[in-house]
Design a protein around this motif. Structure first.
Motif, PDB file in Angstrom:
ATOM      1  N   VAL A   1      75.914  42.235   2.615  1.00  0.00           N
ATOM      2  CA  VAL A   1      77.674  41.912   2.185  1.00  0.00           C
ATOM      3  C   VAL A   1      77.698  40.510   2.780  1.00  0.00           C
ATOM      4  N   ARG A   2      78.333  41.043   3.656  1.00  0.00           N
ATOM      5  CA  ARG A   2      78.311  39.842   4.594  1.00  0.00           C
ATOM      6  C   ARG A   2      78.206  38.037   4.869  1.00  0.00           C
ATOM      7  N   THR A   3      76.457  38.603   4.926  1.00  0.00           N
ATOM      8  CA  THR A   3      75.761  37.527   3.971  1.00  0.00           C
ATOM      9  C   THR A   3      76.189  36.393   2.727  1.00  0.00           C
ATOM     10  N   MET A   4      75.894  37.175   1.776  1.00  0.00           N
ATOM     11  CA  MET A   4      76.240  37.081   0.652  1.00  0.00           C
ATOM     12  C   MET A   4      78.162  36.636  -0.034  1.00  0.00           C
ATOM     13  N   GLU A   5      78.669  37.436   1.001  1.00  0.00           N
ATOM     14  CA  GLU A   5      80.393  37.371   0.634  1.00  0.00           C
ATOM     15  C   GLU A   5      80.893  35.655   0.527  1.00  0.00           C
ATOM     16  N   GLY A   6      81.462  35.629  -0.741  1.00  0.00           N
ATOM     17  CA  GLY A   6      82.112  34.099  -0.742  1.00  0.00           C
ATOM     18  C   GLY A   6      81.165  33.188  -1.529  1.00  0.00           C
TER      19      GLY A   6
ATOM     20  N   LYS B   1      78.353  31.269  -4.142  1.00  0.00           N
ATOM     21  CA  LYS B   1      77.222  31.993  -5.634  1.00  0.00           C
ATOM     22  C   LYS B   1      76.715  31.282  -4.960  1.00  0.00           C
ATOM     23  N   SER B   2      76.185  31.072  -4.407  1.00  0.00           N
ATOM     24  CA  SER B   2      74.555  30.388  -4.970  1.00  0.00           C
ATOM     25  C   SER B   2      73.431  29.886  -3.372  1.00  0.00           C
ATOM     26  N   GLY B   3      71.882  30.159  -3.770  1.00  0.00           N
ATOM     27  CA  GLY B   3      71.540  29.881  -2.440  1.00  0.00           C
ATOM     28  C   GLY B   3      71.346  30.300  -1.041  1.00  0.00           C
ATOM     29  N   VAL B   4      71.614  31.842  -1.011  1.00  0.00           N
ATOM     30  CA  VAL B   4      72.132  32.689   0.030  1.00  0.00           C
ATOM     31  C   VAL B   4      70.585  33.019   0.593  1.00  0.00           C
ATOM     32  N   LYS B   5      70.157  33.010   1.898  1.00  0.00           N
ATOM     33  CA  LYS B   5      68.910  33.202   2.077  1.00  0.00           C
ATOM     34  C   LYS B   5      68.967  34.637   3.280  1.00  0.00           C
TER      35      LYS B   5
ATOM     36  N   LEU C   1      77.842  43.489  -3.140  1.00  0.00           N
ATOM     37  CA  LEU C   1      77.939  45.268  -2.616  1.00  0.00           C
ATOM     38  C   LEU C   1      76.916  46.300  -3.303  1.00  0.00           C
ATOM     39  N   ASP C   2      76.932  45.563  -4.523  1.00  0.00           N
ATOM     40  CA  ASP C   2      76.133  46.671  -5.861  1.00  0.00           C
ATOM     41  C   ASP C   2      74.701  46.580  -4.889  1.00  0.00           C
ATOM     42  N   VAL C   3      74.613  45.338  -5.144  1.00  0.00           N
ATOM     43  CA  VAL C   3      73.323  44.733  -4.636  1.00  0.00           C
ATOM     44  C   VAL C   3      72.467  44.870  -3.731  1.00  0.00           C
ATOM     45  N   ALA C   4      73.667  44.838  -2.144  1.00  0.00           N
ATOM     46  CA  ALA C   4      72.855  45.156  -1.206  1.00  0.00           C
ATOM     47  C   ALA C   4      72.817  46.561  -0.996  1.00  0.00           C
ATOM     48  N   ARG C   5      73.752  47.839  -1.610  1.00  0.00           N
ATOM     49  CA  ARG C   5      72.777  48.801  -1.294  1.00  0.00           C
ATOM     50  C   ARG C   5      71.497  49.254  -2.166  1.00  0.00           C
ATOM     51  N   LYS C   6      71.134  49.109  -3.168  1.00  0.00           N
ATOM     52  CA  LYS C   6      69.392  48.544  -3.793  1.00  0.00           C
ATOM     53  C   LYS C   6      68.959  47.997  -2.343  1.00  0.00           C
ATOM     54  N   LEU C   7      69.321  46.281  -2.351  1.00  0.00           N
ATOM     55  CA  LEU C   7      68.131  45.847  -1.369  1.00  0.00           C
ATOM     56  C   LEU C   7      68.405  46.260   0.575  1.00  0.00           C
ATOM     57  N   SER C   8      68.970  47.283   0.569  1.00  0.00           N
ATOM     58  CA  SER C   8      69.382  47.333   2.178  1.00  0.00           C
ATOM     59  C   SER C   8      68.185  48.758   2.661  1.00  0.00           C
ATOM     60  N   SER C   9      67.842  49.486   1.460  1.00  0.00           N
ATOM     61  CA  SER C   9      66.960  50.066   2.248  1.00  0.00           C
ATOM     62  C   SER C   9      65.408  49.845   2.102  1.00  0.00           C
ATOM     63  N   VAL C  10      65.153  48.391   0.797  1.00  0.00           N
ATOM     64  CA  VAL C  10      63.921  47.934   0.983  1.00  0.00           C
ATOM     65  C   VAL C  10      63.775  46.947   2.233  1.00  0.00           C
TER      66      VAL C  10
ATOM     67  N   LEU D   1      63.804  35.313   0.193  1.00  0.00           N
ATOM     68  CA  LEU D   1      64.514  36.540  -0.634  1.00  0.00           C
ATOM     69  C   LEU D   1      65.625  35.393  -0.861  1.00  0.00           C
ATOM     70  N   TRP D   2      65.785  34.596  -1.974  1.00  0.00           N
ATOM     71  CA  TRP D   2      66.762  33.974  -2.004  1.00  0.00           C
ATOM     72  C   TRP D   2      67.750  34.867  -2.894  1.00  0.00           C
ATOM     73  N   ALA D   3      69.372  34.687  -2.960  1.00  0.00           N
ATOM     74  CA  ALA D   3      70.442  35.705  -3.867  1.00  0.00           C
ATOM     75  C   ALA D   3      71.843  34.880  -4.337  1.00  0.00           C
ATOM     76  N   HIS D   4      71.771  34.186  -5.609  1.00  0.00           N
ATOM     77  CA  HIS D   4      72.602  33.811  -5.937  1.00  0.00           C
ATOM     78  C   HIS D   4      73.717  34.943  -6.721  1.00  0.00           C
ATOM     79  N   PRO D   5      74.679  35.033  -6.247  1.00  0.00           N
ATOM     80  CA  PRO D   5      75.935  36.185  -6.424  1.00  0.00           C
ATOM     81  C   PRO D   5      75.890  35.783  -7.958  1.00  0.00           C
ATOM     82  N   ARG D   6      76.329  34.318  -7.990  1.00  0.00           N
ATOM     83  CA  ARG D   6      76.458  34.180  -9.908  1.00  0.00           C
ATOM     84  C   ARG D   6      76.467  34.914 -11.082  1.00  0.00           C
ATOM     85  N   TYR D   7      74.764  34.891 -10.364  1.00  0.00           N
ATOM     86  CA  TYR D   7      73.937  35.760 -11.438  1.00  0.00           C
ATOM     87  C   TYR D   7      73.626  37.445 -11.270  1.00  0.00           C
TER      88      TYR D   7
END
Length: 600
Positions: free
Chosen positions: A141-146, A148-152, A123-132, A102-108
């Motif tokens: 949130v800590r992983t994605m914060e700051g 822009k793209s390519g976050v595993k 934070l909005d995205v983390a709320r939805k993904l956390s339970s799944v 699962l990859w995240a691209h916060p700028r999109y």
């Protein structure tokens, strides 16, 4: 009164029927210079368009065609999947399962229904993904914060979890599929199947030796699509959509393998042995129904185990077979007409050969005994006297013809040849054929010993041991191959030796495998263990080999336990109980009927 000329007067405005005046415009001729200017301007424009069209068609044509095809063509790169492995009954042994990263691209980041241009926070995205994902929201949130793209965010996601992520419909979230090798039976087949490392490189067993057969037929596919995304039939090469559903089928039976593994592990633990192996072969065609080894490892978590466990020692390590080789030697003596099937030999308990003393295991004599009794009491002295009737050169030629010093013809990975002294040594040093008479002084693998005993049960025909039946399509299972083998011993001689081995189960050290109604033959072995040509004090290798049913031989069972501890550690006490459990299961699984009535 003045008089005016009419032609000098301006025309009077015309009046329509409605009373309105109409203005009449006078047309003036266009100058020729202006017409030429307009003409030349239009001609120049047409010439420019023609030149631009020629430039696009001729000069930029190939580049634009490539760009168009890149947009219209979808390239599908193969994932490097491998074929499934199943046992003789079709039970799964190894397979590829789809996993996802699962990859995240916060700028999109955006949710379904959001206004165009609205950007969601991590934070909005983390709320939805956390339970799944079953991961703490703060960690996501800590992983994605700051960034822009390519976050595993996660890896090794199963298809069900990946589908739940897709259903969230979050923009900026990508699922990258990849195959993962899974071994549903855990450690049951690890010793022969092997495993793939984290980079999907085969490291051991069949995964390595049959790597080319296990790689699926996959090709890079380029699919042309129309403007609306509809797939177009042109551009597809023949066979590109071929669905590879081939599976590698083993000869091993998971049910029998499980019984052998459990019985063997229990004995190895009880006797604090170094290791053990149990093998079962169909003597008619060389198929192995079981090859259980302990200690072993879990190929799903191979990194937790020592690399020494990744090799199957029963096909790669040599040992002196000891008394389990005595039936083979008696068959050689009968084939050479050196002994009479009804003859006898005097066992006085000891003898000296070339200055070396030879004793029975209990250092006692058994008197004048027949050959069935020789096997029952496992007399070393009687075996030496019997094999002395075979010339040393003949004896050596037979051991060589049986393939002691030759790598066996098998699909088992890593199989090695045994070790046999030279012909010259056999001729000039009498102690060598003497020790070989009771299974010492040469080395072979447990697999090779199993093959030689199968020869006795197969009417004197030597077959090649193997554990695969080949590739099959879909759910189809390959039938057992026909009986085969190279005839080395006369059938009547092989049957004579089997009859002698039956007495070992009825009266001798193999009594532990006696089952009422079933004719079973066997031979125990307790051999000294040598290392670098020197026998290790107190170290033994205990073994037992069984043939069944004697009246219609079909299966051979071999159990070898390396270095059991204890004063009472013999083939009859350590190996026989394992063989008994395997034989009982074999009779049920293969539906072998009793050979004779059971006494009421």
């Amino acid at each position: 009164m003045a008089v005016h000329r009419l032609d000098n007067r301006r025309p009077a405005p015309r009046t329509s029927s409605s009373g309105r005046q109409r203005r009449v415009l006078t047309l003036s001729p266009v100058p020729a210079g202006r017409l030429w200017a307009v003409y030349l301007l239009m001609a120049a424009g047409l010439c420019g368009l023609a030149l631009r069209l020629a430039w696009v068609q001729v000069v930029q044509g190939p580049e634009l065609l490539d760009r168009a095809r890149a947009v219209q063509t979808q390239t599908i790169t193969p994932l490097g999947r491998r074929r499934t492995i199943v046992d003789r009954q079709g039970s799964l042994v190894a397979l590829d399962e789809e996993r996802f990263t699962l990859w995240a691209h916060p700028r999109y980041f955006a949710f379904p229904g959001d206004d165009i241009g609205k950007l969601r926070s991590p934070l909005d995205v983390a709320r939805k993904l956390s339970s799944v994902l079953a991961l703490p929201m703060a960690d996501l949130v800590r992983t994605m914060e700051g960034r822009k793209s390519g976050v595993k965010l996660s890896t090794d996601l199963d298809p069900e979890t990946a589908q739940r992520v897709r259903e969230l419909g979050i923009s900026g979230i990508d699922l990258e599929p990849y195959p993962q090798r899974v071994y549903p039976q855990g450690n049951l087949f690890a010793n022969v199947v092997g495993f793939l490392n984290l980079e999907r490189v085969p490291q051991a067993g069949l995964e390595q030796s049959r790597n080319s057969d296990l790689r699926r037929h996959e090709a890079t596919r380029q699919l042309r699509r129309g403007a609306d995304g509809t797939p177009l039939p042109d551009g597809l090469k023949a066979g590109v959509l071929y669905g590879d559903d081939l599976r590698l089928q083993l000869t091993l039976d998971a049910r029998l393998q499980q019984v052998a593994q459990m019985a063997l592990s229990k004995q190895v633990k009880q006797w604090k042995a170094k290791r053990g192996v149990a093998l079962v072969m169909d003597v008619r065609n060389g198929e192995l129904l079981a090859l259980a080894s302990t200690p072993t490892y879990d190929p799903n978590q191979f990194w937790k185990f020592k690399p020494g466990l990744f090799r199957e020692w029963s096909v790669q390590d040599l040992y002196e077979p000891g008394s389990t080789f005595k039936p083979i030697n008696l068959a050689i003596a009968l084939q050479e007409n050196a002994i009479d099937p009804a003859g006898k030999v005097n066992d006085n308990g000891q003898l000296t050969i070339g200055g070396w003393p030879i004793f029975n295991h209990d250092r006692k004599g058994n008197g004048v005994i027949d050959f069935p009794t020789v096997l029952q009491v496992s007399s070393n002295v009687a075996m030496v006297k019997a094999m002395q009737r075979v010339k040393p050169a003949k004896f050596w030629n037979w051991l060589h013809a049986l393939g002691i010093d030759t790598k066996p013809d098998t699909d088992l990975p890593g199989a090695v040849a045994g070790q046999l002294k030279s012909l010259e040594t056999f001729r000039t040093q009498p102690i060598e054929p003497a020790t070989a008479a009771f299974g010492q002084g040469f080395n072979l693998t447990p697999l090779k010993l199993l093959q030689l005993h199968a020869m006795l049960s197969n009417g004197g025909k030597l077959v090649s041991p193997h554990i695969t039946r080949g590739l099959r399509s879909g759910d189809d299972l390959a039938p057992a191959p026909a009986a085969n083998g190279l005839q080395l011993i006369r059938p009547e001689i092989a049957q004579t030796v089997l009859n002698w081995m039956e007495t070992v189960v009825e009266k001798g050290s193999g009594k532990g495998t006696y089952i009422p109604g079933h004719r079973i033959g066997g031979k125990t072995g307790t051999a000294q263990k040598a290392e670098n040509g020197v026998y290790i004090a107190g170290a033994r290798i205990t073994s037992f080999v069984a043939h069944l049913p004697i009246n219609d031989p079909r299966y051979v069972v071999l159990v070898v336990v390396d270095e059991p501890k204890g004063a009472n550690a013999y083939g009859s006490t350590v190996a026989v109980p394992v063989a008994r459990q395997i034989i009982e299961s074999l009779l049920v699984i293969e539906k072998i009927p009793p050979s004779k009535p059971v006494a009421g």
